[in-house]
Design an enzyme around this catalytic site. Structure first.
Site, short mmCIF file in Angstrom:
data_model
loop_
_atom_site.label_atom_id
_atom_site.label_comp_id
_atom_site.label_asym_id
_atom_site.label_seq_id
_atom_site.Cartn_x
_atom_site.Cartn_y
_atom_site.Cartn_z
N ASP A 81 -14.38 1.12 2.67
CA ASP A 81 -13.38 1.89 3.40
C ASP A 81 -12.60 0.91 4.26
O ASP A 81 -13.13 0.36 5.22
CB ASP A 81 -14.08 2.94 4.27
CG ASP A 81 -13.14 3.77 5.11
OD1 ASP A 81 -11.92 3.48 5.15
OD2 ASP A 81 -13.62 4.72 5.75
N ILE A 82 -11.35 0.68 3.93
CA ILE A 82 -10.54 -0.32 4.62
C ILE A 82 -10.38 0.02 6.10
O ILE A 82 -10.18 -0.87 6.92
CB ILE A 82 -9.18 -0.52 3.92
CG1 ILE A 82 -8.58 -1.87 4.30
CG2 ILE A 82 -8.23 0.65 4.20
CD1 ILE A 82 -7.46 -2.32 3.39
N ASN A 140 4.72 3.66 2.54
CA ASN A 140 5.93 4.09 1.85
C ASN A 140 7.12 3.49 2.59
O ASN A 140 7.00 3.03 3.72
CB ASN A 140 6.01 5.62 1.77
CG ASN A 140 5.98 6.28 3.13
OD1 ASN A 140 6.81 6.01 3.99
ND2 ASN A 140 5.01 7.16 3.34
N GLY A 154 -3.36 8.93 0.39
CA GLY A 154 -4.13 7.77 -0.03
C GLY A 154 -4.49 6.87 1.14
O GLY A 154 -4.78 7.32 2.24
N VAL A 155 -4.46 5.57 0.89
CA VAL A 155 -4.85 4.59 1.91
C VAL A 155 -3.92 4.67 3.12
O VAL A 155 -4.36 4.52 4.27
CB VAL A 155 -4.93 3.17 1.32
CG1 VAL A 155 -3.56 2.60 1.02
CG2 VAL A 155 -5.67 2.23 2.26
N ASP A 156 -2.64 4.94 2.90
CA ASP A 156 -1.68 5.06 4.00
C ASP A 156 -2.09 6.18 4.95
O ASP A 156 -2.15 5.99 6.16
CB ASP A 156 -0.28 5.31 3.40
CG ASP A 156 0.84 5.20 4.42
OD1 ASP A 156 0.66 4.57 5.48
OD2 ASP A 156 1.93 5.71 4.11
N THR A 212 -1.80 1.31 -6.99
CA THR A 212 -2.62 1.83 -8.09
C THR A 212 -3.06 3.28 -7.89
O THR A 212 -3.69 3.85 -8.78
CB THR A 212 -3.88 0.96 -8.30
OG1 THR A 212 -4.68 1.00 -7.12
CG2 THR A 212 -3.51 -0.46 -8.64
N GLY A 213 -2.72 3.87 -6.76
CA GLY A 213 -3.05 5.27 -6.52
C GLY A 213 -1.91 6.18 -6.94
O GLY A 213 -1.52 6.21 -8.11
N TYR A 234 1.16 5.86 -6.67
CA TYR A 234 2.33 5.18 -7.23
C TYR A 234 2.14 4.85 -8.71
O TYR A 234 3.07 4.41 -9.38
CB TYR A 234 2.68 3.93 -6.44
CG TYR A 234 3.44 4.21 -5.15
CD1 TYR A 234 3.55 5.50 -4.62
CD2 TYR A 234 4.05 3.18 -4.46
CE1 TYR A 234 4.25 5.75 -3.45
CE2 TYR A 234 4.76 3.43 -3.28
CZ TYR A 234 4.85 4.70 -2.79
OH TYR A 234 5.55 4.95 -1.64
#
Length: 191
Positions: free
Chosen positions: A17-18, A31, A39-41, A129-130, A132
């Site tokens: 988990d970043i 974005n 997602g990660v954002d 890779t998510g 997008y």
């Protein structure tokens, strides 16, 4: 966790988990509007708190966002890192719209910004890779080629000791670890 040395920099690949990573800089797959997202954002903005969005809004006022391939930096809010570099990956449209170049620029510009602020460690997600839709294997190839190419440039201000690729899935972890193993074997064969 798999760890490899490229020059004096350790490059590691692991699932995690970043938002819980401890180090100097977390890279956010943002974005172009810097408005948070999924997602990660979304995870980074949620865990980091409103301070991150406030700083992103200041950047929007100054430059109107962040075009794909570029990178900007903010504080990390409540996250255990010092800073967040927000970079905007390409949306996959089949590969004919310079997606590879744009993705490589995400990694290069993020690393150059990290070097500029004197970072010793940086963590990357698997950019684009998510949602997008960039295919995972080609994205891995682009990411690791961009990173190794920059590390081989031996930039004078580069103090990076650690680069971590934090993968969301076992599939990505396996791709990145396999690619790095091949890279190291090829380098050793050249010696």
């Amino acid at each position: 966790m798999k760890t490899f040395k490229i020059g004096r920099t350790s490059v590691s690949v692991f699932i995690g988990d970043i938002t819980t990573w401890t180090g100097d800089i977390i890279v956010n797959a943002a974005n172009s509007g810097l408005l948070g997202g999924k997602g990660v954002d979304g995870a980074i903005h949620s865990a980091g708190g409103p301070e991150i969005m406030e700083q992103c809004m200041e950047i929007r006022k100054q430059q109107g966002g962040c075009p794909p391939g570029n990178a900007v930096i903010t504080g990390a809010g409540n996250l255990p890192a010092q800073h967040i570099i927000h970079t905007v990956g390409p949306i996959w449209e089949g590969g004919g719209r310079r997606e590879e170049h744009t993705l490589a620029e995400c990694y290069r510009n993020s690393l150059l910004l990290a070097i500029e602020v004197g970072a010793r460690s940086i963590a990357f997600p698997n950019i684009s890779t998510g949602i997008y839709g960039y295919p995972k294997a080609p994205a891995c190839d682009v990411a690791l080629k961009a990173v190794t190419k920059l590390l081989e440039e031996d930039l004078p201000d580069n103090r990076l000791e650690r680069i971590d690729f934090i993968c969301f899935s076992p599939e990505n972890e396996e791709l990145y670890a396999h690619w790095l193993e091949q890279f190291i074997q090829e380098k050793e064969a050249q010696i």
